[in-house]
Enzyme design. Sequence first.
Site, mmCIF file in Angstrom:
data_model
loop_
_atom_site.group_PDB
_atom_site.id
_atom_site.type_symbol
_atom_site.label_atom_id
_atom_site.label_comp_id
_atom_site.label_asym_id
_atom_site.label_seq_id
_atom_site.Cartn_x
_atom_site.Cartn_y
_atom_site.Cartn_z
ATOM 1 N N HIS A 80 0.849 -1.192 0.000
ATOM 2 C CA HIS A 80 0.000 0.000 0.000
ATOM 3 C C HIS A 80 0.882 1.238 0.000
ATOM 4 O O HIS A 80 1.933 1.239 0.637
ATOM 5 C CB HIS A 80 -0.921 0.016 1.236
ATOM 6 C CG HIS A 80 -2.070 0.962 1.105
ATOM 7 N ND1 HIS A 80 -1.968 2.291 1.440
ATOM 8 C CD2 HIS A 80 -3.330 0.777 0.642
ATOM 9 C CE1 HIS A 80 -3.134 2.877 1.208
ATOM 10 N NE2 HIS A 80 -3.972 1.990 0.716
ATOM 11 N N GLU A 86 -7.835 -4.908 -0.138
ATOM 12 C CA GLU A 86 -8.434 -5.607 -1.279
ATOM 13 C C GLU A 86 -8.473 -7.115 -1.073
ATOM 14 O O GLU A 86 -9.359 -7.804 -1.566
ATOM 15 C CB GLU A 86 -7.666 -5.291 -2.571
ATOM 16 C CG GLU A 86 -7.450 -3.823 -2.837
ATOM 17 C CD GLU A 86 -8.708 -3.112 -3.296
ATOM 18 O OE1 GLU A 86 -9.790 -3.718 -3.234
ATOM 19 O OE2 GLU A 86 -8.603 -1.952 -3.704
HETATM 20 N N1 COA Z 1 4.029 -7.659 -4.713
HETATM 21 C C1 COA Z 1 5.366 -7.696 -4.925
HETATM 22 N N2 COA Z 1 6.169 -6.636 -4.821
HETATM 23 C C2 COA Z 1 5.614 -5.471 -4.509
HETATM 24 C C3 COA Z 1 4.227 -5.354 -4.269
HETATM 25 C C4 COA Z 1 3.434 -6.505 -4.379
HETATM 26 N N3 COA Z 1 2.106 -6.453 -4.169
HETATM 27 N N4 COA Z 1 3.958 -4.061 -3.977
HETATM 28 C C5 COA Z 1 5.106 -3.404 -4.021
HETATM 29 N N5 COA Z 1 6.127 -4.242 -4.346
HETATM 30 C C6 COA Z 1 7.545 -3.933 -4.453
HETATM 31 C C7 COA Z 1 7.844 -3.095 -5.686
HETATM 32 O O1 COA Z 1 8.098 -3.902 -6.799
HETATM 33 C C8 COA Z 1 9.034 -2.308 -5.227
HETATM 34 O O2 COA Z 1 10.154 -3.160 -5.312
HETATM 35 P P1 COA Z 1 11.604 -2.553 -5.695
HETATM 36 O O3 COA Z 1 11.880 -1.526 -4.644
HETATM 37 O O4 COA Z 1 12.484 -3.759 -5.651
HETATM 38 O O5 COA Z 1 11.451 -1.949 -7.059
HETATM 39 C C9 COA Z 1 8.777 -2.071 -3.744
HETATM 40 O O6 COA Z 1 7.893 -3.130 -3.326
HETATM 41 C C10 COA Z 1 8.094 -0.738 -3.446
HETATM 42 O O7 COA Z 1 7.014 -0.600 -4.362
HETATM 43 P P2 COA Z 1 6.351 0.779 -4.766
HETATM 44 O O8 COA Z 1 5.915 0.678 -6.183
HETATM 45 O O9 COA Z 1 7.200 1.927 -4.375
HETATM 46 O O10 COA Z 1 5.100 0.787 -3.849
HETATM 47 P P3 COA Z 1 3.914 1.773 -4.041
HETATM 48 O O11 COA Z 1 3.685 2.385 -2.723
HETATM 49 O O12 COA Z 1 4.114 2.681 -5.171
HETATM 50 O O13 COA Z 1 2.766 0.774 -4.485
HETATM 51 C C11 COA Z 1 0.794 -0.453 -4.613
HETATM 52 C C12 COA Z 1 1.614 0.548 -3.792
HETATM 53 C C13 COA Z 1 -0.505 -0.740 -3.865
HETATM 54 C C14 COA Z 1 0.477 0.146 -5.980
HETATM 55 C C15 COA Z 1 1.605 -1.754 -4.764
HETATM 56 O O14 COA Z 1 1.925 -2.276 -3.511
HETATM 57 C C16 COA Z 1 0.883 -2.805 -5.613
HETATM 58 O O15 COA Z 1 0.953 -2.751 -6.850
HETATM 59 N N6 COA Z 1 0.189 -3.794 -4.966
HETATM 60 C C17 COA Z 1 -0.551 -4.786 -5.682
HETATM 61 C C18 COA Z 1 -1.873 -4.260 -6.186
HETATM 62 C C19 COA Z 1 -2.896 -4.066 -5.084
HETATM 63 O O16 COA Z 1 -3.083 -4.925 -4.250
HETATM 64 N N7 COA Z 1 -3.551 -2.897 -5.111
HETATM 65 C C20 COA Z 1 -4.578 -2.550 -4.162
HETATM 66 C C21 COA Z 1 -4.135 -1.438 -3.294
HETATM 67 S S1 COA Z 1 -5.313 -1.076 -2.015
#
Ligand code: COA
Length: 375
Positions: free
Chosen positions: A254, A312
């Site tokens: 998140h 979610e």
């Molecule tokens: N599975 C695997 N790796 C994940 C991940 C997940 N669900 N969420 C984040 N990461 C990893 C990223 O690849 C990144 O890795 P890196 O540093 O090696 O490149 C690191 O964790 C940080 O990710 P980042 O993109 O900065 O996190 P964010 O805060 O921008 O993203 C979300 C938040 C929710 C978009 C992200 O966690 C995600 O895509 N989750 C899955 C989709 C989901 O469940 N969405 C509903 C949200 S309520």
Amino acid sequence: MIAETNFKPGLEGVVAAETRLSSVDGEAGELIIAGFPLEELAPNAAFEEMVYLLWHDRLPDAAELAVFRNRMAAARGLPPAALDLLRAAARDAAPAMDALRMAAGALTGGDDHEADAVRLVACFPTIVAAYRRLLNGQMPLEPRPDLGHAANYLYMLVGETPDQTRTRALETYLNTVVDHGLNASTFAARVIISTGSDMVSAVVGALGALKGPLHGGAPGPALNLVFEIGEAANAETVLRRRLEAGERLMGFGHRVYKVRDPRADVLAAAAEKLFQAGGDRALYELARAVENTALRLLEEYKPGRRLQTNVEFYTALVLHGLGLPAELFTPTFAISRAAGWTAHAFEQIAAGRIIRPQSAYTGTKTRRWTPLAAR
Ligand code: COA
């Protein structure tokens, strides 16, 4: 000229509104709704109590609640134009969020913001349930004024009066996602109402923002992951394969919460109660096993990123347990969030200031007009 340093892509870290509606603390894993910890409010309040709380900043007493329930129940019917639109959308098999946006847009908004807000929140379940039935080739069911908001939604979907456990599970879900700070759709609603526009326009705009997969669209894929794994013994292999391929695990991580999303805990408890009372207990056990394995592997593959279960993951389980198909997950989110959007719109109206940020121009200023023939 705007200093480049003032530009915040995605408005990250920018405070653009004051609100008494919800407080999100991602480091502490804390969500406060109108002064109450989510954990206390969500499993106990009826959805109508929640809406009243957000709009009036206090819980209603028994008499006030009875009046408010009746008012909401009386506003559930759809205008014929909205039903015509839903029939046309069903002929084209339009996505349910598009159908909800069209039918909500068929309501007319005016100067009486409160009456419009009541109608919007009251109508959303009628729209979503009617559209679901039309898509299935069934006649929409008339709303039942003797049922509460949540129970009536379940009734209008399947034509059976839900028992107390199912109604409670849905109310807990609706309460859990009703408001969450200045998220994208709420911001959209506040921007629209801040121009002096009407409630219907604000909520229709918010629906458009919620439709995007970066905001309201993840619970379907989270459930697919659990189905794909199929049995607990496969969890490690499937999840490792995905992480090795650089994929993200849906339902984890998140932007704000760096500890466990408090909404996930509330919904996990709701799911447990729901599945204990009947339904696919094996699916619930499988989901828990998938969650445990996913958390272990995320720590192994992404150490220090603090990736936790998000809302979610358990949304999917609760809504599936209630018999809702994945296509209705985001529209059901909207049924709840409509209360948050309208509450924010009331706050924005009281703030009385148009939201009008600035942009930093990055183009040239030296072009001169060339007639078409000379280009
Ligand atoms: N599975 C695997 N790796 C994940 C991940 C997940 N669900 N969420 C984040 N990461 C990893 C990223 O690849 C990144 O890795 P890196 O540093 O090696 O490149 C690191 O964790 C940080 O990710 P980042 O993109 O900065 O996190 P964010 O805060 O921008 O993203 C979300 C938040 C929710 C978009 C992200 O966690 C995600 O895509 N989750 C899955 C989709 C989901 O469940 N969405 C509903 C949200 S309520």
